[in-house]
Motif scaffolding. Sequence first.
Motif, PDB file in Angstrom:
ATOM      1  N   VAL A  97       0.899  -1.229  -0.110  1.00  0.00           N
ATOM      2  CA  VAL A  97       0.184   0.105  -0.038  1.00  0.00           C
ATOM      3  C   VAL A  97       0.958   1.056  -0.064  1.00  0.00           C
ATOM      4  N   GLN A  98       2.168   1.228   0.581  1.00  0.00           N
ATOM      5  CA  GLN A  98       2.873   2.301   0.485  1.00  0.00           C
ATOM      6  C   GLN A  98       3.545   2.712  -0.646  1.00  0.00           C
ATOM      7  N   GLU A  99       3.729   1.665  -1.419  1.00  0.00           N
ATOM      8  CA  GLU A  99       4.049   1.780  -2.890  1.00  0.00           C
ATOM      9  C   GLU A  99       3.065   2.261  -3.666  1.00  0.00           C
ATOM     10  N   ILE A 100       1.850   1.939  -3.390  1.00  0.00           N
ATOM     11  CA  ILE A 100       0.811   2.158  -4.531  1.00  0.00           C
ATOM     12  C   ILE A 100       0.314   3.870  -4.013  1.00  0.00           C
ATOM     13  N   LEU A 101       0.759   4.252  -2.700  1.00  0.00           N
ATOM     14  CA  LEU A 101       0.267   5.485  -2.340  1.00  0.00           C
ATOM     15  C   LEU A 101       1.486   6.552  -2.943  1.00  0.00           C
ATOM     16  N   LYS A 102       2.441   5.928  -3.370  1.00  0.00           N
ATOM     17  CA  LYS A 102       3.518   6.950  -3.905  1.00  0.00           C
ATOM     18  C   LYS A 102       3.342   7.260  -5.437  1.00  0.00           C
ATOM     19  N   LEU A 103       2.340   6.388  -5.920  1.00  0.00           N
ATOM     20  CA  LEU A 103       1.941   6.720  -7.374  1.00  0.00           C
ATOM     21  C   LEU A 103       1.266   8.059  -7.457  1.00  0.00           C
ATOM     22  N   SER A 104       1.505   8.959  -8.410  1.00  0.00           N
ATOM     23  CA  SER A 104       0.986  10.282  -8.161  1.00  0.00           C
ATOM     24  C   SER A 104      -0.028  10.770  -9.447  1.00  0.00           C
ATOM     25  N   GLU A 105      -0.344   9.720 -10.159  1.00  0.00           N
ATOM     26  CA  GLU A 105      -1.265  10.087 -11.341  1.00  0.00           C
ATOM     27  C   GLU A 105      -2.651  10.357 -10.868  1.00  0.00           C
ATOM     28  N   ARG A 106      -3.305  11.318 -11.472  1.00  0.00           N
ATOM     29  CA  ARG A 106      -4.639  11.712 -10.848  1.00  0.00           C
ATOM     30  C   ARG A 106      -5.675  10.788 -11.785  1.00  0.00           C
ATOM     31  N   ASP A 107      -5.540  10.400 -13.129  1.00  0.00           N
ATOM     32  CA  ASP A 107      -6.223   9.355 -13.821  1.00  0.00           C
ATOM     33  C   ASP A 107      -6.015   7.953 -13.303  1.00  0.00           C
ATOM     34  N   ARG A 108      -6.706   7.478 -12.198  1.00  0.00           N
ATOM     35  CA  ARG A 108      -6.170   6.282 -11.544  1.00  0.00           C
ATOM     36  C   ARG A 108      -7.054   5.098 -12.108  1.00  0.00           C
ATOM     37  N   PHE A 109      -6.385   3.925 -12.427  1.00  0.00           N
ATOM     38  CA  PHE A 109      -7.025   2.783 -12.738  1.00  0.00           C
ATOM     39  C   PHE A 109      -6.559   1.674 -11.681  1.00  0.00           C
ATOM     40  N   MET A 110      -7.339   1.580 -10.514  1.00  0.00           N
ATOM     41  CA  MET A 110      -6.784   1.116  -9.551  1.00  0.00           C
ATOM     42  C   MET A 110      -6.100  -0.656  -9.739  1.00  0.00           C
ATOM     43  N   LYS A 111      -6.902  -1.261 -10.475  1.00  0.00           N
ATOM     44  CA  LYS A 111      -6.758  -2.689 -10.645  1.00  0.00           C
ATOM     45  C   LYS A 111      -5.358  -2.675 -11.406  1.00  0.00           C
ATOM     46  N   GLY A 112      -4.845  -1.715 -12.307  1.00  0.00           N
ATOM     47  CA  GLY A 112      -3.778  -1.908 -12.914  1.00  0.00           C
ATOM     48  C   GLY A 112      -2.549  -1.493 -11.915  1.00  0.00           C
ATOM     49  N   LEU A 113      -3.057  -0.478 -11.092  1.00  0.00           N
ATOM     50  CA  LEU A 113      -1.601   0.140 -10.231  1.00  0.00           C
ATOM     51  C   LEU A 113      -1.555  -0.962  -9.033  1.00  0.00           C
ATOM     52  N   PHE A 114      -2.591  -1.960  -8.686  1.00  0.00           N
ATOM     53  CA  PHE A 114      -2.496  -2.923  -7.816  1.00  0.00           C
ATOM     54  C   PHE A 114      -1.248  -4.028  -8.526  1.00  0.00           C
ATOM     55  N   SER A 115      -1.604  -4.211  -9.716  1.00  0.00           N
ATOM     56  CA  SER A 115      -0.762  -5.181 -10.502  1.00  0.00           C
ATOM     57  C   SER A 115       0.550  -4.610 -10.612  1.00  0.00           C
ATOM     58  N   TRP A 116       0.590  -3.355 -10.979  1.00  0.00           N
ATOM     59  CA  TRP A 116       2.010  -2.778 -11.538  1.00  0.00           C
ATOM     60  C   TRP A 116       2.989  -2.806 -10.303  1.00  0.00           C
ATOM     61  N   VAL A 117       2.501  -2.780  -9.041  1.00  0.00           N
ATOM     62  CA  VAL A 117       3.673  -2.654  -7.977  1.00  0.00           C
ATOM     63  C   VAL A 117       4.139  -3.906  -7.669  1.00  0.00           C
ATOM     64  N   GLY A 118       3.500  -5.135  -8.073  1.00  0.00           N
ATOM     65  CA  GLY A 118       4.242  -6.353  -8.122  1.00  0.00           C
ATOM     66  C   GLY A 118       4.307  -6.848  -6.647  1.00  0.00           C
ATOM     67  N   PHE A 119       4.962  -7.558  -6.121  1.00  0.00           N
ATOM     68  CA  PHE A 119       5.254  -8.172  -4.797  1.00  0.00           C
ATOM     69  C   PHE A 119       4.593  -9.577  -4.946  1.00  0.00           C
ATOM     70  N   PRO A 120       5.156 -10.638  -3.800  1.00  0.00           N
ATOM     71  CA  PRO A 120       4.569 -12.079  -4.242  1.00  0.00           C
ATOM     72  C   PRO A 120       2.918 -12.108  -4.064  1.00  0.00           C
ATOM     73  N   THR A 121       2.283 -12.601  -4.939  1.00  0.00           N
ATOM     74  CA  THR A 121       0.901 -12.648  -5.153  1.00  0.00           C
ATOM     75  C   THR A 121       0.316 -14.146  -5.027  1.00  0.00           C
ATOM     76  N   THR A 122      -0.718 -14.200  -4.713  1.00  0.00           N
ATOM     77  CA  THR A 122      -1.724 -15.633  -4.684  1.00  0.00           C
ATOM     78  C   THR A 122      -2.971 -15.356  -4.880  1.00  0.00           C
ATOM     79  N   ALA A 123      -4.057 -16.204  -5.085  1.00  0.00           N
ATOM     80  CA  ALA A 123      -5.520 -15.938  -5.302  1.00  0.00           C
ATOM     81  C   ALA A 123      -5.945 -17.041  -4.340  1.00  0.00           C
ATOM     82  N   VAL A 124      -7.201 -16.564  -4.225  1.00  0.00           N
ATOM     83  CA  VAL A 124      -8.175 -17.311  -3.362  1.00  0.00           C
ATOM     84  C   VAL A 124      -9.658 -17.141  -4.255  1.00  0.00           C
TER      85      VAL A 124
END
Length: 335
Positions: free
Chosen positions: A176-203
């Motif tokens: 979340v800290q990395e996401i909050l550093k992203l400064s764009e105003r026209d935000r597409f959160m699904k893309g931003l969540f994916s862009w920052v990376g980090f180990p991910t899994t699904a339920v």
Amino acid sequence: MSTSTFTNHHDTTELSIVIPMHNEGEMLHILFEKLIEILKVTNKNYEIICIDDGSTDDTLPKLRAFASQDERIKIIAFSRNFGKEAALTAGLGYASGEDIVPMDADLQDPPELIIDFLRKREEGFDVVVGLRVDRNSDTFFKKFSAELYYRIFNFLSPQKIQTNVGDFRLMSRRVVQEILKLSERDRFMKGLFSWVGFPTTAVEYCRPKRAAGKSKWGIAALLNHGVSGICSFTATPLRLWTYTGFLFFGFAMIYILFVVLKKLIIGDPVAGYSSMMVIILLIGGIQSLGLGVMGEYIARLVVETKRRTLYIVAETINCPRRTFAETNQYGPERD
């Protein structure tokens, strides 16, 4: 889903639930009753951050009533409707938990999945997403358009997003800290969540119907959101129109050569009105479409250049008021 408890440390907020809301007055009683029941099972020190995105019904008065009875329910009320992406950004900025879960208020994101998210988090994953394996609660058009959009987005964009994954997920504090550093105003959160990376899994889960009320996402809103997402993450549409321009230039040169040679060799008269109009209308339509694609990118450049605040907070309850700058890279670093 297991209902066994988790280790509890009450010196800090361990779990933040972030819920953007717009005209969800019908849902609140059902939502809090079910959500709090699940959160108690986790035995975590939690907070529920509700962002009222300029609701025009009784959402905000009802939120005030719930917050007066439970200080763990925190309210951020916008001065007007700024959109779900802005509300979600605000909620992440206000969240103080070590783990953060954004979810919708309509209970199509089942709260009981939070327990499964936490179990995956204990395995070392920074991001645990909810993967929809059954969307029978959605209309045929919504399922078809969603599948088509994911395919188009992932074809055009170098940054892929997982099919049938929405905003419902668990993220660690460092994500979340990395996401909050992203400064764009026209935000597409699904893309931003994916862009920052980090180990991910699904339920995996089956997406239920809304518990009450109606969806605020019409066809026009979904279309605008989809276009915004593509333009935010790739310049491929612009490149495609560059290639299209070269292609039609090549066709034009070949056709010109054909007409000239035909005139010199056969002495054929000038082509007729119908064929000329077809060519003019085709080229004109393609040019207009290309200008439209350029306009989408130019409009987003204008928005980013203005650097207006993403949202304005009119009122907070059970938490201090912060500006947009204080919750992203332009404000002080958070611990």
